[in-house]
Design a protein around this motif. Structure first.
Motif, PDB file in Angstrom:
ATOM      1  N   ASP A   1      35.725  48.511  33.311  1.00  0.00           N
ATOM      2  CA  ASP A   1      36.820  48.554  32.536  1.00  0.00           C
ATOM      3  C   ASP A   1      38.037  47.727  32.824  1.00  0.00           C
ATOM      4  N   HIS A   2      38.696  47.211  32.087  1.00  0.00           N
ATOM      5  CA  HIS A   2      40.045  46.369  32.336  1.00  0.00           C
ATOM      6  C   HIS A   2      41.275  47.264  32.422  1.00  0.00           C
ATOM      7  N   GLY A   3      41.607  48.293  31.965  1.00  0.00           N
ATOM      8  CA  GLY A   3      42.729  49.050  31.876  1.00  0.00           C
ATOM      9  C   GLY A   3      42.790  49.625  33.008  1.00  0.00           C
ATOM     10  N   ILE A   4      44.038  50.756  33.259  1.00  0.00           N
ATOM     11  CA  ILE A   4      44.194  51.639  34.142  1.00  0.00           C
ATOM     12  C   ILE A   4      43.245  52.562  33.790  1.00  0.00           C
ATOM     13  N   ARG A   5      42.445  53.058  35.017  1.00  0.00           N
ATOM     14  CA  ARG A   5      41.614  54.141  34.795  1.00  0.00           C
ATOM     15  C   ARG A   5      41.501  55.179  35.876  1.00  0.00           C
ATOM     16  N   VAL A   6      41.193  56.563  35.817  1.00  0.00           N
ATOM     17  CA  VAL A   6      40.905  57.246  36.787  1.00  0.00           C
ATOM     18  C   VAL A   6      39.636  57.247  37.419  1.00  0.00           C
TER      19      VAL A   6
END
Length: 54
Positions: A17-22
Motif C-alpha cells: 500500500d502507498h499510505g500510512i499503515r500499521v
C-alpha cells in the motif's frame, strides 16, 4: 521480532500500500507504522529555497 515487545504481522508488512499503515499485530503492545516519505523531493525543495535566497 520480540524487540521492545514488537509483534509484526507478516501479511501487513508485505503489503505494498502507498499510505500510512500499521504493520504490527492487533495484540502487539507496540504499534508499528510504515510512513512513506520522499526524501529526494524534500532535499530538492530545501536546495531551491537556499539557492533562491539572496
Amino acid at each position: 521480532m520480540g524487540f521492545a515487545g514488537v509483534h509484526l504481522d507478516a501479511e501487513r508488512n508485505a503489503a505494498r500500500d502507498h499510505g500510512i499503515r500499521v504493520i504490527s499485530t492487533d495484540d502487539s503492545p507496540v504499534t508499528v507504522l510504515v510512513v512513506p516519505t520522499n526524501e529526494e523531493l524534500e532535499i530538492a525543495r530545501q536546495t531551491l529555497t537556499v539557492a533562491t535566497v539572496r
